[in-house]
Motif scaffolding. Structure first.
Motif, PDB file in Angstrom:
ATOM      1  N   ASP A  20      20.839 -47.153 -16.589  1.00 42.54           N
ATOM      2  CA  ASP A  20      21.923 -46.812 -17.511  1.00 42.54           C
ATOM      3  C   ASP A  20      22.491 -45.458 -17.136  1.00 42.54           C
ATOM      4  O   ASP A  20      21.767 -44.567 -16.695  1.00 42.54           O
ATOM      5  N   CYS A  21      23.779 -45.287 -17.334  1.00 42.01           N
ATOM      6  CA  CYS A  21      24.417 -43.992 -17.098  1.00 42.01           C
ATOM      7  C   CYS A  21      23.872 -42.988 -18.112  1.00 42.01           C
ATOM      8  O   CYS A  21      23.893 -43.250 -19.325  1.00 42.01           O
ATOM      9  N   PRO A  22      23.362 -41.857 -17.679  1.00 42.86           N
ATOM     10  CA  PRO A  22      22.820 -40.863 -18.616  1.00 42.86           C
ATOM     11  C   PRO A  22      23.901 -40.298 -19.539  1.00 42.86           C
ATOM     12  O   PRO A  22      23.585 -39.699 -20.564  1.00 42.86           O
ATOM     13  N   SER A  23      25.152 -40.491 -19.181  1.00 44.89           N
ATOM     14  CA  SER A  23      26.227 -39.930 -19.997  1.00 44.89           C
ATOM     15  C   SER A  23      26.754 -40.910 -21.040  1.00 44.89           C
ATOM     16  O   SER A  23      26.790 -40.620 -22.233  1.00 44.89           O
ATOM     17  N   CYS A  24      27.148 -42.112 -20.559  1.00 41.95           N
ATOM     18  CA  CYS A  24      27.767 -43.029 -21.508  1.00 41.95           C
ATOM     19  C   CYS A  24      26.859 -44.210 -21.881  1.00 41.95           C
ATOM     20  O   CYS A  24      27.194 -45.009 -22.745  1.00 41.95           O
ATOM     21  N   GLY A  25      25.725 -44.348 -21.195  1.00 39.80           N
ATOM     22  CA  GLY A  25      24.753 -45.355 -21.592  1.00 39.80           C
ATOM     23  C   GLY A  25      25.021 -46.761 -21.078  1.00 39.80           C
ATOM     24  O   GLY A  25      24.215 -47.659 -21.296  1.00 39.80           O
ATOM     25  N   GLN A  56      27.735 -41.300  -9.254  1.00 37.24           N
ATOM     26  CA  GLN A  56      28.899 -41.316 -10.134  1.00 37.24           C
ATOM     27  C   GLN A  56      28.914 -42.584 -10.970  1.00 37.24           C
ATOM     28  O   GLN A  56      28.576 -43.677 -10.494  1.00 37.24           O
ATOM     29  N   CYS A  57      29.327 -42.418 -12.206  1.00 38.08           N
ATOM     30  CA  CYS A  57      29.486 -43.550 -13.093  1.00 38.08           C
ATOM     31  C   CYS A  57      30.961 -43.963 -13.068  1.00 38.08           C
ATOM     32  O   CYS A  57      31.844 -43.159 -13.365  1.00 38.08           O
ATOM     33  N   GLY A  58      31.190 -45.232 -12.704  1.00 36.47           N
ATOM     34  CA  GLY A  58      32.568 -45.714 -12.635  1.00 36.47           C
ATOM     35  C   GLY A  58      33.176 -45.970 -14.012  1.00 36.47           C
ATOM     36  O   GLY A  58      34.385 -46.145 -14.140  1.00 36.47           O
ATOM     37  N   HIS A  59      32.319 -45.967 -15.006  1.00 36.21           N
ATOM     38  CA  HIS A  59      32.813 -46.236 -16.355  1.00 36.21           C
ATOM     39  C   HIS A  59      33.337 -44.957 -17.017  1.00 36.21           C
ATOM     40  O   HIS A  59      34.488 -44.886 -17.435  1.00 36.21           O
ATOM     41  N   CYS A  60      32.493 -43.901 -17.056  1.00 37.24           N
ATOM     42  CA  CYS A  60      32.931 -42.657 -17.696  1.00 37.24           C
ATOM     43  C   CYS A  60      33.330 -41.585 -16.687  1.00 37.24           C
ATOM     44  O   CYS A  60      33.718 -40.491 -17.074  1.00 37.24           O
ATOM     45  N   GLN A  61      33.167 -41.876 -15.393  1.00 32.10           N
ATOM     46  CA  GLN A  61      33.554 -40.966 -14.303  1.00 32.10           C
ATOM     47  C   GLN A  61      32.686 -39.723 -14.194  1.00 32.10           C
ATOM     48  O   GLN A  61      32.997 -38.816 -13.432  1.00 32.10           O
TER      49      GLN A  61
HETATM   50 ZN    ZN Z   1      28.947 -43.323 -17.560  1.00 32.75          ZN
END
Ligand code: ZN
Length: 204
Positions: A20-25, A56-61
């Motif tokens: 999971d993205c640590p930022s947006c989950g 990099q997370c492609g969802h929240c950048q």
């Molecule tokens: Zn993210």
């Protein structure tokens, strides 16, 4: 002045689909890119020294670099780094230096081997480089003729601090007119003692 520094190249990009993205989950589009850092000398890659990772997370950048990777991502990134080889070409400079050294070593072995053969079969015109009595000075002996076990030589009347003085000293006028005789064994002993340092046969 030597130009040197570091450079980088992209190695691979892979998805971290289980995490999971640590930022947006979300876990839809988390990607890690690996880069090689290597040392270059005059822009020739010499050797790699580290791998860098960027996630990099492609969802929240949101993006994280090497040192600032969140703990939840670190193990997967470390594993991917271990599975990724540094490209061979980043070793080009080290490979070049090693091959020059190996070539020089093989050449010196062959040279010594040739010297032994020439010394064991003296022939008129052969030139021996010898250490003179004075420290670190070199001179030449030239074979005038060979009969049986006896080798008739003339000594060069000059000496040089150059350990390969043949180009500067090998002129007919620089040799003595009075020959002397050594046996083949004498020559071998001089060679073994390091007094006779080089053998040249210029006619070939
Ligand atoms: Zn993210």
């Amino acid at each position: 002045m030597i130009f040197y520094g570091t450079n980088g190249t992209h190695l691979r990009t892979a998805a971290l689909s289980q995490l999971d993205c640590p930022s947006c989950g979300t876990n839809v589009d988390l990607k890690v890119s690996l880069f090689s850092r290597y040392v270059h000398v005059y822009w020739i890659p010499f050797f790699p020294y580290t791998k860098l990772a960027v996630v990099q997370c492609g969802h929240c950048q949101m993006a994280w670099e090497n040192k600032a990777l969140p703990p939840s991502l670190a193990p997967a990134v470390r594993e991917l780094k271990q599975q990724t080889q540094q490209p061979f070409w980043t070793w080009a400079g080290v490979a070049l230096v090693l091959s020059v050294m190996v070539f020089g070593y093989l050449h010196s072995i062959r040279d010594t081997h040739t010297d032994e053969i020439l010394l064991a079969n003296p022939r008129a015109g052969d030139i021996y480089t010898v250490r003179t009595d004075s420290a670190n000075m070199y001179s030449l002996l030239k074979v005038r003729q060979v009969s049986g076990n006896s080798v008739e030589l003339v000594a060069n009347e000059y000496q040089s601090s150059d350990s390969t003085p043949i180009e500067t000293l090998n002129a007919p006028a620089k040799y003595s007119n009075e020959p002397f005789v050594l046996t083949r064994l004498d020559l071998q002993i001089m060679r073994r003692k390091g007094e006779l340092t080089d053998v040249d046969r210029l006619s070939e």
